[in-house]
Design a protein around this motif. Structure first.
Motif, mmCIF file in Angstrom:
data_model
loop_
_atom_site.group_PDB
_atom_site.id
_atom_site.type_symbol
_atom_site.label_atom_id
_atom_site.label_comp_id
_atom_site.label_asym_id
_atom_site.label_seq_id
_atom_site.Cartn_x
_atom_site.Cartn_y
_atom_site.Cartn_z
ATOM 1 N N HIS A 1 -13.335 1.356 9.041
ATOM 2 C CA HIS A 1 -12.764 1.469 7.645
ATOM 3 C C HIS A 1 -13.900 2.199 7.064
ATOM 4 O O HIS A 1 -14.587 1.649 6.082
ATOM 5 N N PRO B 1 -2.574 -2.465 -1.430
ATOM 6 C CA PRO B 1 -3.785 -1.670 -2.085
ATOM 7 C C PRO B 1 -4.524 -1.466 -0.889
ATOM 8 O O PRO B 1 -4.486 -1.678 0.057
ATOM 9 N N MET B 2 -5.516 -0.392 -1.262
ATOM 10 C CA MET B 2 -6.524 -0.211 -0.157
ATOM 11 C C MET B 2 -7.406 -1.272 0.188
ATOM 12 O O MET B 2 -7.736 -1.461 1.531
ATOM 13 N N SER B 3 -7.351 -2.151 -0.719
ATOM 14 C CA SER B 3 -8.204 -3.599 -0.281
ATOM 15 C C SER B 3 -7.518 -4.299 0.721
ATOM 16 O O SER B 3 -6.151 -4.406 0.458
ATOM 17 N N LEU C 1 -4.993 6.853 5.013
ATOM 18 C CA LEU C 1 -6.397 6.605 4.389
ATOM 19 C C LEU C 1 -6.950 5.618 5.409
ATOM 20 O O LEU C 1 -8.524 5.933 5.422
ATOM 21 N N ASP C 2 -6.218 4.586 5.747
ATOM 22 C CA ASP C 2 -7.075 3.403 6.659
ATOM 23 C C ASP C 2 -6.289 3.231 7.769
ATOM 24 O O ASP C 2 -5.427 2.086 7.779
ATOM 25 N N ASN D 1 -3.758 -0.573 8.647
ATOM 26 C CA ASN D 1 -2.338 -0.959 8.372
ATOM 27 C C ASN D 1 -1.702 -2.027 9.498
ATOM 28 O O ASN D 1 -0.877 -2.783 9.069
ATOM 29 N N LEU E 1 -0.461 1.104 -3.048
ATOM 30 C CA LEU E 1 -0.064 2.293 -2.490
ATOM 31 C C LEU E 1 1.137 2.144 -1.361
ATOM 32 O O LEU E 1 1.138 1.148 -0.937
ATOM 33 N N LEU F 1 -13.346 3.978 4.527
ATOM 34 C CA LEU F 1 -13.048 4.437 2.902
ATOM 35 C C LEU F 1 -13.286 2.867 2.331
ATOM 36 O O LEU F 1 -13.076 2.595 1.018
ATOM 37 N N GLN G 1 -9.377 0.176 -5.698
ATOM 38 C CA GLN G 1 -8.762 -0.659 -4.534
ATOM 39 C C GLN G 1 -7.870 -1.575 -4.761
ATOM 40 O O GLN G 1 -7.336 -1.878 -4.011
ATOM 41 N N GLY H 1 -12.425 -3.129 0.874
ATOM 42 C CA GLY H 1 -12.252 -3.817 -0.546
ATOM 43 C C GLY H 1 -13.247 -4.627 -0.840
ATOM 44 O O GLY H 1 -13.918 -5.387 -0.010
ATOM 45 N N ARG I 1 -1.378 4.763 2.504
ATOM 46 C CA ARG I 1 -2.445 3.788 2.774
ATOM 47 C C ARG I 1 -2.824 4.046 4.214
ATOM 48 O O ARG I 1 -4.063 3.881 4.690
#
Length: 843
Positions: free
Chosen positions: A321, A107-109, A87-88, A92, A79, A323, A75, A326, A84
């Motif tokens: 969210h 990052p994904m977090s 994925l989320d 964003n 990215l 996925l 996480q 974080g 990103r």
């Protein structure tokens, strides 16, 4: 085992024992120290095994703690925002709506700084697991981790009870604990203390079976009982459940499986020992008088527990969210989705359930991986478990804390996580069997993953991105520095509403060229990050009021008091101060009849009875509570001079059987209004009877003292003052108001010494009140006690250094004292020359 390996082993055991005693290892400095210490111990262990030419024994079950490390690591990988966003999608917009910074990668977090800190904690847990597994699967020092946890538990219980015994209200004199239970420390949160003590209780039980000697067994059983006492003394409901489940697991396993340690270990003996242990725990719970715990169970409705409403709101986070947000990001993301209301201001840093927390933080794929790792652990225990007493005790401790964690987040702290990993590693290490040399790669993988996690986690905590921005902003030297800190805080924590709110409040209200308000623009961004935060709505309301958009402002005031009813009284005071009309105050309260009653009483206090009556009529139309409406209406009738209406309303109150101390106050006022000064004796008699019936009611005691002072009933003044003191002490913890009233009464009676004593007592409680110091000085000046007056005026000058009245008073006193000294020197007799010489020579 060589010297290096021994140092590593004892160092890791010390980390496990110190973590819970270091206030749970939750603070930045202690977290860094524990992470670095565990990393150093791991490095020494690797070197020691190489020197001793022995492999690092780690089974495949290391996958479970390793997954806890890999999730935050993945996480934290940057990215491109396009990837990103795919994925989320809901995340964003929270990162790109800021005017302060433009981003191309993230990052994904949603809070990478907190995620990297969680990575370091997970890596420290993996290191302790590796140590415990390696030792438990060998022949020497295989019980050291269990003993470290047990010793730490006994020490934690002694620390907790010791603070209470010696009267310390803070942990180690520094940290303020949650005021609940009989323990003070070593954790700030008593639920976390209970969680660790449950673990330590079963660790002590496991230690009791390490040796068969009576000294070993009874000593550790005593430690187990001490930990059980301390766990229950936290008044944690989950501690009761965890202890019961853990005890049931231990007893059930001992009954169903025989101990293979020798022919004398019969099933009857196993059952006897198990029941003895459970019986002792139950006796201890009863002995300490679980009254506090039972009272909490009765008073706190499970159905009304905040946790359930928190869990419901948190589901919206997972829905948007899937996925994950974080590890550690919940603190700053949840306010966006929060709808639950509580009676006190609180910010939820965790979801109050560790499995649910992992699901929200890691998302569905990460949670599925954790379930696979857990399934592997269960498989190993079922296929390779020893089923002896030690394993039963260790498994009971692991299960007890797992059950407790269903309603708590203690495993998010190093103080609970490291001991838990130590017992889990010991439990699984005892299931280890000699494996082929080709599988020794597991130790290498575990070491690499743990080392990388420690470096990243501890290193991240040492960087400026982990600064405590709240503290830095609080101690900023000027507004420009604070604004720059807030800008940097938003760049690092883009989803945190508090930094957006503070930054918006630092912006100008009006644009230089007459465009949109910069402050309102910033506040809109804060509002998107916490639509249910009353302080954001208050800031918007104040800004709109200053922009003369009063209707919109009143809507924001209304929203704020709906979110937090505790701020309603302060809101009315602020609205009155900024010039709101009674109609506007009523508009803020129009959502609730009880709030309308509060507005009516507030207007009555401002001596606006006619406006208060209009608001009260609206409250009646909204079906306000009958007793409150009648009492308020009687009060307003007296204020407007409608004696007959007040009599009628009071008669209606009595016929309804309403019992309230305020009725006696209204009766006394009615008697004075109807009969004038001739009704003073009757009114005082009414208040005396009410004071005897309601001795702790401040309003009754205050009204009685006011009546005594007004009609100079000095023969009962002491009794009235003492009654007010008792009521104020009970309601507020101090009686400054009563001491001031007593000082004024003694001054009117020319009892100067008693008056000065009362003034001094009052000013000890309120030393920053310049007006009271001035009053004290004037009283002393009137009494002719000029040095006392000078001292009082000097204190007033300290509080109000530039006040003209204080400066003039000091100058007046100084002039008077100088004149007195000059007159004394002029009036002194002149001695003959010889006598003067002899007097000068005498000592």
């Amino acid at each position: 085992m060589g010297l290096t390996s021994r140092v590593a082993v004892y160092g890791s055991a010390a980390v496990v024992a110190v973590a819970p005693l270091a206030v749970g290892g939750v603070h930045r400095a202690s977290s860094i120290a524990l992470m670095l210490a565990s990393g150093l111990a791991l490095a020494l262990l690797v070197v020691g095994t190489m020197v001793d030419r022995r492999p690092l024994r780690v089974g495949l079950v290391f996958v479970l703690p390793a997954i806890f490390v890999l999730i935050p690591a993945l996480q934290s990988l940057p990215l491109p925002l396009g990837v990103r966003g795919a994925l989320d999608p809901a995340g964003n917009p929270l990162l790109t709506d800021s005017d302060l910074v433009s981003r191309s990668v993230w990052p994904m977090s949603l809070d990478p700084t907190a995620t990297r800190a969680a990575l370091g904690r997970a890596a420290a847990g993996l290191i302790v697991f590796v140590f415990a597994y390696h030792l438990a699967s060998g022949q020497t020092r295989r019980h050291i981790m269990t003993r470290a946890v047990a010793i730490a538990g006994v020490a934690a219980a002694l620390v907790g009870f010791g603070h209470r015994l010696f009267g310390f209200s803070t942990i180690y004199g520094v940290f303020v604990p949650v005021a609940r239970g009989l323990l003070i420390g070593p954790f700030v949160n008593p639920n976390h203390a209970a969680e660790f003590l449950e673990l330590a209780m079963f660790a002590c039980l496991a230690c009791a079976f390490h040796k068969s000697s009576a000294l070993n067994r009874y000593a550790w059983l005593a430690g187990m009982l001490l930990c059980a006492v301390a766990a229950i003394a936290t008044f944690s409901r989950a501690a009761l459940l965890g202890t019961f489940v853990g005890g049931s697991v231990f007893t059930g396993m001992r009954i169903l499986r025989r101990d293979d340690s020798g022919p004398s270990a019969t099933k009857r003996a196993q059952i006897g020992w198990s029941l003895l242990v459970l019986g002792l725990v139950v006796i201890v719970i009863l002995a300490i008088g679980a009254g506090g715990l039972l009272e909490r169970l009765q008073n706190d409705s499970i159905a009304a527990d905040v946790r359930f409403r928190l869990w419901r709101d948190a589901w919206a986070v997972l829905k948007d969210h899937p996925l994950g947000i974080g590890r550690g990001a919940f603190d700053r993301v949840f306010p966006i989705y929060r709808t639950l209301l509580v009676k006190f201001p609180i910010r939820f840093s965790f979801v109050e359930s560790h499995p649910y927390q992992m699901l929200i933080d890691a998302g569905w794929p990460g949670f599925a991986a954790l379930l696979c790792g857990l399934a592997l652990v269960v498989r190993v225990l079922v296929r390779s478990g020893r089923r002896d007493a030690i394993e039963c005790a260790l498994l009971a401790g692991v299960v007890a804390v797992a059950v407790h964690s269903l309603t708590d987040f203690g495993l998010e702290t190093l103080g609970v996580l490291l001991p838990y990993c130590a017992l889990l590693g010991t439990l699984l290490g005892r299931c280890h069997s000699e494996e082929r040399a080709a599988r020794r790669w597991r130790g290498g993988v575990a070491v690499v993953v743990a080392a990388a996690g420690i470096v990243i986690g501890a290193g991240s905590l040492c960087l400026a991105s982990s600064d405590n921005f709240d503290m830095l902003v609080k101690h900023a030297r000027n507004g420009r520095e604070a604004q720059e800190l807030l800008r940097r805080a938003q760049e690092i924590h883009p989803t945190d509403y508090f930094y957006a709110l503070s930054y918006a409040n630092s912006l100008p209200l009006r644009a230089a060229q007459g465009g949109p308000s910069p402050r309102l623009h910033g506040l809109n961004r804060a509002l998107l990050r916490c639509p249910s935060c009353e302080e954001v709505h208050l800031a918007v309301a104040r800004s709109l009021w200053q922009l003369r958009r009063r209707q919109q402002s009143l809507g924001e005031w209304t929203k704020a008091v709906q979110l937090d009813s505790g701020i309603f009284a302060r809101t009315l005071i602020e609205l009155h101060r900024i010039g709101a009309t009674p109609e506007e105050m009523a508009a803020v309260a129009s959502f609730d009849a009880n709030s309308m009653l509060l507005v009516a009483n507030f207007l009555a206090d401002l001596n606006l009875p006619r406006d208060a009556v209009k608001v009260l009529d609206q409250a009646d139309a909204m079906y306000a509570p009958g007793p409150e409406t009648l009492i308020t209406r009687a009060r307003l009738s007296l204020q407007t001079g409608q004696i007959e209406a007040a009599k009628t309303t009071l008669a209606e109150i009595r016929s309804a059987g309403i019992q309230d101390a305020r009725i006696a106050v209204l009766d006394a006022r009615l008697q004075l209004a109807a009969k004038g000064d001739a009704g003073a004796e009757e009114a005082l008699s009414t208040l005396d009877a009410a004071a005897a019936r309601y001795p702790l009611d401040v309003e009754v005691q205050r009204e009685r003292l006011e009546l005594v002072t007004r009609f100079q009933k000095w023969q009962v003044a002491d009794r009235a003052v003492e009654g007010l003191k008792v009521a104020l002490y009970h309601a507020q913890g101090q009686a400054t108001e009563a001491h001031l009233a007593s000082a004024r009464i003694h001054a009117r009676l020319r009892h100067w010494t008693q008056s000065f004593n009362e003034y001094r007592i009052a000013l000890v409680s309120d030393p920053g009140n310049g007006a009271e110091w001035m009053e004290f000085g004037r009283t002393a000046e009137e009494a002719g006690r000029l040095p006392v007056a000078r001292e009082a005026y000097a204190e007033a000058a300290r509080v109000m250094p530039n006040d003209p009245s204080v400066v003039a008073a000091i100058r007046r006193i100084d002039d008077t004292l100088n004149a007195v000294r000059l007159n004394a020197a002029t009036a002194a007799p002149v001695a003959p020359e010889g006598e003067t010489s002899r007097a000068a020579e005498s000592p």
